[in-house]
Motif scaffolding. Structure first.
Motif, PDB file in Angstrom:
ATOM      1  N   GLN A 130     127.034-101.146 -19.490  1.00 19.55           N
ATOM      2  CA  GLN A 130     127.862-101.249 -20.690  1.00 19.55           C
ATOM      3  C   GLN A 130     128.183 -99.869 -21.195  1.00 19.55           C
ATOM      4  OE1 GLN A 130     126.243-103.630 -23.894  1.00 19.55           O
ATOM      5  NE2 GLN A 130     128.296-104.030 -24.667  1.00 19.55           N
ATOM      6  N   ALA A 131     129.450 -99.527 -21.140  1.00 19.88           N
ATOM      7  CA  ALA A 131     129.929 -98.246 -21.657  1.00 19.88           C
ATOM      8  C   ALA A 131     130.217 -98.383 -23.147  1.00 19.88           C
ATOM      9  CB  ALA A 131     131.182 -97.820 -20.901  1.00 19.88           C
ATOM     10  N   PRO A 132     130.222 -97.282 -23.876  1.00 20.77           N
ATOM     11  CA  PRO A 132     130.486 -97.344 -25.324  1.00 20.77           C
ATOM     12  C   PRO A 132     131.816 -98.024 -25.626  1.00 20.77           C
ATOM     13  CG  PRO A 132     129.675 -95.178 -24.714  1.00 20.77           C
ATOM     14  CD  PRO A 132     129.909 -95.913 -23.432  1.00 20.77           C
ATOM     15  N   GLY A 133     131.767 -99.001 -26.513  1.00 19.27           N
ATOM     16  CA  GLY A 133     132.985 -99.673 -26.925  1.00 19.27           C
ATOM     17  C   GLY A 133     133.528-100.684 -25.937  1.00 19.27           C
ATOM     18  N   LYS A 134     132.773-100.944 -24.871  1.00 19.76           N
ATOM     19  CA  LYS A 134     133.242-101.880 -23.848  1.00 19.76           C
ATOM     20  C   LYS A 134     132.238-103.004 -23.641  1.00 19.76           C
ATOM     21  CE  LYS A 134     136.071 -98.600 -21.222  1.00 19.76           C
ATOM     22  NZ  LYS A 134     136.385 -98.078 -19.865  1.00 19.76           N
ATOM     23  N   ASP A 135     132.701-104.090 -23.035  1.00 19.57           N
ATOM     24  CA  ASP A 135     131.818-105.190 -22.690  1.00 19.57           C
ATOM     25  C   ASP A 135     130.935-104.806 -21.510  1.00 19.57           C
ATOM     26  OD1 ASP A 135     134.417-107.667 -23.252  1.00 19.57           O
ATOM     27  OD2 ASP A 135     132.949-106.792 -24.638  1.00 19.57           O
ATOM     28  N   ARG A 136     129.807-105.478 -21.412  1.00 17.39           N
ATOM     29  CA  ARG A 136     128.943-105.261 -20.261  1.00 17.39           C
ATOM     30  C   ARG A 136     129.643-105.803 -19.010  1.00 17.39           C
ATOM     31  NH1 ARG A 136     122.762-106.580 -21.201  1.00 17.39           N
ATOM     32  NH2 ARG A 136     123.563-108.702 -21.473  1.00 17.39           N
ATOM     33  N   GLU A 137     129.499-105.066 -17.895  1.00 15.98           N
ATOM     34  CA  GLU A 137     130.196-105.452 -16.679  1.00 15.98           C
ATOM     35  C   GLU A 137     129.249-105.440 -15.490  1.00 15.98           C
ATOM     36  OE1 GLU A 137     133.299-102.650 -15.771  1.00 15.98           O
ATOM     37  OE2 GLU A 137     131.908-100.997 -15.440  1.00 15.98           O
ATOM     38  N   PHE A 138     129.609-106.255 -14.504  1.00 21.46           N
ATOM     39  CA  PHE A 138     128.858-106.347 -13.260  1.00 21.46           C
ATOM     40  C   PHE A 138     128.981-105.061 -12.468  1.00 21.46           C
ATOM     41  CE2 PHE A 138     127.270-107.995  -9.358  1.00 21.46           C
ATOM     42  CZ  PHE A 138     128.132-107.572  -8.356  1.00 21.46           C
ATOM     43  N   VAL A 139     127.873-104.641 -11.832  1.00 25.35           N
ATOM     44  CA  VAL A 139     127.883-103.465 -10.965  1.00 25.35           C
ATOM     45  C   VAL A 139     127.525-103.838  -9.526  1.00 25.35           C
ATOM     46  CG1 VAL A 139     126.820-101.227 -10.493  1.00 25.35           C
ATOM     47  CG2 VAL A 139     127.296-101.907 -12.865  1.00 25.35           C
ATOM     48  N   ALA A 140     126.374-104.507  -9.350  1.00 21.99           N
ATOM     49  CA  ALA A 140     125.920-104.825  -7.998  1.00 21.99           C
ATOM     50  C   ALA A 140     124.920-105.964  -8.049  1.00 21.99           C
ATOM     51  CB  ALA A 140     125.270-103.602  -7.346  1.00 21.99           C
ATOM     52  N   VAL A 141     124.784-106.658  -6.914  1.00 20.22           N
ATOM     53  CA  VAL A 141     123.829-107.765  -6.819  1.00 20.22           C
ATOM     54  C   VAL A 141     123.280-107.826  -5.401  1.00 20.22           C
ATOM     55  CG1 VAL A 141     125.592-109.500  -6.244  1.00 20.22           C
ATOM     56  CG2 VAL A 141     123.453-110.214  -7.335  1.00 20.22           C
TER      57      VAL A 141
ATOM     58  N   GLY B 128     118.031-113.229   2.653  1.00 22.55           N
ATOM     59  CA  GLY B 128     118.883-112.479   3.571  1.00 22.55           C
ATOM     60  C   GLY B 128     119.260-111.099   3.080  1.00 22.55           C
ATOM     61  N   GLY B 129     119.119-110.854   1.775  1.00 18.31           N
ATOM     62  CA  GLY B 129     119.385-109.525   1.246  1.00 18.31           C
ATOM     63  C   GLY B 129     120.843-109.112   1.222  1.00 18.31           C
ATOM     64  N   SER B 130     121.774-110.074   1.234  1.00 17.85           N
ATOM     65  CA  SER B 130     123.179-109.690   1.181  1.00 17.85           C
ATOM     66  C   SER B 130     123.509-109.080  -0.172  1.00 17.85           C
ATOM     67  CB  SER B 130     124.079-110.894   1.447  1.00 17.85           C
ATOM     68  OG  SER B 130     123.897-111.880   0.460  1.00 17.85           O
ATOM     69  N   THR B 131     124.464-108.152  -0.168  1.00 19.14           N
ATOM     70  CA  THR B 131     124.811-107.409  -1.369  1.00 19.14           C
ATOM     71  C   THR B 131     126.296-107.515  -1.680  1.00 19.14           C
ATOM     72  OG1 THR B 131     125.133-105.392  -0.069  1.00 19.14           O
ATOM     73  CG2 THR B 131     122.953-105.754  -1.019  1.00 19.14           C
ATOM     74  N   SER B 132     126.613-107.336  -2.948  1.00 24.98           N
ATOM     75  CA  SER B 132     128.009-107.278  -3.396  1.00 24.98           C
ATOM     76  C   SER B 132     128.114-106.216  -4.477  1.00 24.98           C
ATOM     77  CB  SER B 132     128.475-108.622  -3.953  1.00 24.98           C
ATOM     78  OG  SER B 132     128.465-109.617  -2.969  1.00 24.98           O
ATOM     79  N   TYR B 133     129.299-105.601  -4.569  1.00 25.95           N
ATOM     80  CA  TYR B 133     129.492-104.511  -5.513  1.00 25.95           C
ATOM     81  C   TYR B 133     130.817-104.662  -6.243  1.00 25.95           C
ATOM     82  CZ  TYR B 133     125.811-102.289  -2.782  1.00 25.95           C
ATOM     83  OH  TYR B 133     124.627-102.015  -2.163  1.00 25.95           O
ATOM     84  N   ALA B 134     130.866-104.121  -7.450  1.00 20.71           N
ATOM     85  CA  ALA B 134     132.129-103.995  -8.146  1.00 20.71           C
ATOM     86  C   ALA B 134     132.998-102.999  -7.387  1.00 20.71           C
ATOM     87  CB  ALA B 134     131.891-103.507  -9.576  1.00 20.71           C
ATOM     88  N   ASP B 135     134.285-103.200  -7.419  1.00 16.18           N
ATOM     89  CA  ASP B 135     135.192-102.299  -6.699  1.00 16.18           C
ATOM     90  C   ASP B 135     135.046-100.857  -7.156  1.00 16.18           C
ATOM     91  OD1 ASP B 135     137.979-104.667  -6.463  1.00 16.18           O
ATOM     92  OD2 ASP B 135     136.198-104.387  -5.212  1.00 16.18           O
ATOM     93  N   SER B 136     134.745-100.662  -8.426  1.00 12.33           N
ATOM     94  CA  SER B 136     134.673 -99.318  -8.989  1.00 12.33           C
ATOM     95  C   SER B 136     133.503 -98.495  -8.451  1.00 12.33           C
ATOM     96  CB  SER B 136     134.583 -99.387 -10.512  1.00 12.33           C
ATOM     97  OG  SER B 136     133.444-100.136 -10.902  1.00 12.33           O
ATOM     98  N   VAL B 137     132.502 -99.168  -7.865  1.00 12.25           N
ATOM     99  CA  VAL B 137     131.323 -98.444  -7.364  1.00 12.25           C
ATOM    100  C   VAL B 137     131.134 -98.599  -5.865  1.00 12.25           C
ATOM    101  CG1 VAL B 137     130.218 -98.787  -9.602  1.00 12.25           C
ATOM    102  CG2 VAL B 137     129.628-100.303  -7.686  1.00 12.25           C
TER     103      VAL B 137
END
Length: 124
Positions: free
Chosen positions: A39-50, A55-64
């Protein structure tokens, strides 16, 4: 629910790296899907990674994507977020979260357990 404690945040310069940790208090994270949000100042909390526990599969936000790596290595007591090539726009409070279901969700509402957050500040 599981108690989570984040650490590893700090003040860095653009281009630097950081590794955030998310430790479980007295519990294994082996059967939890683990997520990182910010969560950046003044912004909503957003997904980054999971990372899913099965199986340990991963997903990421496009920005990271390509810069951040989520992991949860044996003995499954700590989850990590390795952040490379940091940018000023990565400045935020970073939260880890745990989901007992194996669904790899991007949605905050699917995560029942949350840490208190750790501040990451990237200067230009």
């Amino acid at each position: 629910q599981v108690q989570l404690v984040e650490s590893g945040g700090g003040l860095v310069q653009a281009g630097d790296s950081l590794r955030l940790s998310c430790a479980a208090s007295g519990r294994t994270l082996k059967y939890y899907t683990m997520g990182w949000f910010r969560q950046a100042p003044g912004k909503d909390r957003e997904f980054v990674a999971v990372i899913r526990w099965s199986g340990g599969s991963t997903s990421y936000a496009d920005s990271v994507k390509g810069r951040f790596t989520i992991s949860r290595p044996y003995p499954y007591t700590t989850a990590y977020l390795r952040m490379n090539s940091l940018k000023p726009e990565d400045t935020a409070v970073y939260y880890c979260a745990a989901d007992r279901a194996d669904r790899g969700s991007y949605y905050e509402s699917d995560f029942a357990s949350w840490g208190q957050g750790t501040q990451v500040t990237v200067s230009s």
